[in-house]
Design a protein around this motif. Structure first.
Motif, short mmCIF file in Angstrom:
data_model
loop_
_atom_site.label_atom_id
_atom_site.label_comp_id
_atom_site.label_asym_id
_atom_site.label_seq_id
_atom_site.Cartn_x
_atom_site.Cartn_y
_atom_site.Cartn_z
N SER A 193 9.40 40.06 14.37
CA SER A 193 9.21 41.37 13.75
C SER A 193 9.30 42.53 14.74
O SER A 193 9.53 43.68 14.34
CB SER A 193 7.87 41.42 13.02
N LEU A 206 2.90 34.94 5.55
CA LEU A 206 3.89 35.91 6.01
C LEU A 206 4.62 36.67 4.90
O LEU A 206 5.84 36.85 4.95
CB LEU A 206 4.93 35.19 6.88
N GLN A 231 6.84 39.53 6.10
CA GLN A 231 8.09 39.21 6.76
C GLN A 231 9.07 38.53 5.82
O GLN A 231 10.01 37.86 6.25
CB GLN A 231 7.84 38.33 8.00
#
Length: 372
Positions: A120, A338, A341
């Motif tokens: 990220s 996550l 993401q």
């Protein structure tokens, strides 16, 4: 709507900075603040080399600035890897170097390319210097070299690739790294982020260090945060052509590696027995954990192939990743869910001690069976 904290007639940040979402680190506590066993940040379960700890606690002079060039630490790294020290640049963690690479070689109107489900920080690094982040399609959560090359445009200036990749654990070998590099224009900087490289068996190395030694457009970054167990000291390093190292040295923070970090880093490099013990521990426990997860395939759990010190698990059955995340917190563990993401169907779990991995595997089995 005005950005948070903005008032009339006050300094206004650049528009590209407003597009940044701050990096979210792995948590160490539950929703109620209760401390949990932390398997969310890919830290070394064996801790830190005793030699590094001893060097870190040795009498130092905190009233003095550290060596601004980290000469002894660069020499130690150079001796270990066969790299001339002048081709090594130090960073406050490898994150600093990733950001500097984008800042030095990209800007407004340029593009920074990376694979979907990449680290990220790449998006932050691109936006921080005003460049446009471009995401290439993945191949089953992993790197697709053809997709990366197809995503290159005349505006591409930097390509980031983590190998092994975080958060997926995927890995491509030497031939694919070579093919990727050969397919890029010479004016594109290829940044090979090797934060987890030491977990890969030496015979399976991807050749990145050799490529950095022989090419004018390759930067390799590494860190002491993972296998060396020095995440708290924030030590990163990179290597590439002299011109690349010179550019990063021009804009890195002065005195960016502290006194204790330099001392601990030098001792850690000298203790390769600890590094090898950490690699073998990780291989053994990751193999056992993956086997336990594969036995839950009929419940919709799929561990993705990993060469790092963590496993990403895809949940496609009645037990969801979010429910497993919450259930493991109740069981005393914090892992990494996550959704931010683009992976709401996945959990990333750091490889811990044998007892921890057995406990988590059992807990996941119990939850999966109860969800049926």
């Amino acid at each position: 709507m005005s950005p948070v904290g903005e008032v009339a007639d006050a300094p206004r940040p650049k528009e590209w900075i407003l597009g940044i979402h701050a990096y979210v680190p792995g948590k160490s506590a539950g929703k109620d603040g209760r401390p949990l066993i932390k398997l969310s940040a890919n830290e070394n379960p064996l801790g830190t080399s005793a030699q590094a700890l001893a060097a870190r606690t040795a009498p130092l002079a905190p009233s003095l600035y550290p060596d601004p060039d980290s000469k002894d630490l660069r020499k130690a790294l150079g001796d270990l890897h066969g790299i001339a020290p002048e081709r090594i640049v130090m960073g406050t963690g490898s994150d600093e170097l990733l950001n500097l690479a984008a800042q030095a070689y990209a800007g407004v109107g340029d593009e920074v390319l990376y694979v979907r489900f990449g680290f990220s920080v790449y998006d932050i690094a691109a936006r921080r210097c005003g460049a446009t982040p471009v995401i290439a399609p993945d191949r089953d959560y992993g790197t697709d070299v053809d997709a990366l090359l197809a995503s290159v445009t005349e505006r591409t200036r930097v390509v980031f690739l983590a190998n092994p990749n975080n958060p997926t654990g995927s890995y491509i070998g030497r031939s694919e790294i070579t093919r990727l590099h050969a397919g890029l224009r010479p004016d594109i900087l290829l940044v090979l982020d090797q934060a987890y490289a030491e977990y890969v068996a030496p015979e399976d190395a991807d050749g990145a260090l050799e490529l950095a030694a022989s090419s004018a457009n390759v930067l390799v970054t590494r860190t002491f945060s993972k296998i060396y167990g020095l995440a708290g000291e924030r030590i990163g390093w990179g290597t590439g052509a002299p011109a690349i190292v010179d550019m990063l040295n021009r804009i890195r923070g002065p005195f960016n590696v502290s006194l204790t970090a330099q001392a601990a880093g030098i001792a850690a490099v000298a203790d390769q027995d600890f590094v090898e013990a950490s690699r073998l521990h990780n291989l053994r426990e990751r193999t056992r954990f993956v086997a336990a997860l594969e036995a839950l395939g009929n419940h919709g759990l799929r561990p993705l192939p990993s060469e790092a010190n963590f496993v990403l698990i895809e949940f496609s059955g009645k037990l969801t990743a979010e429910a497993a995340y919450d259930g493991l917190m109740e069981h005393g563990y914090i892992t990494r869910w996550l959704p931010g993401q683009g992976l709401p169907q996945c959990l990333r779990i750091t490889i811990g001690t044998p007892e921890q991995m057995d406990d988590i595997a059992t807990a996941l089995r119990t939850m999966a069976e109860a969800a049926q």
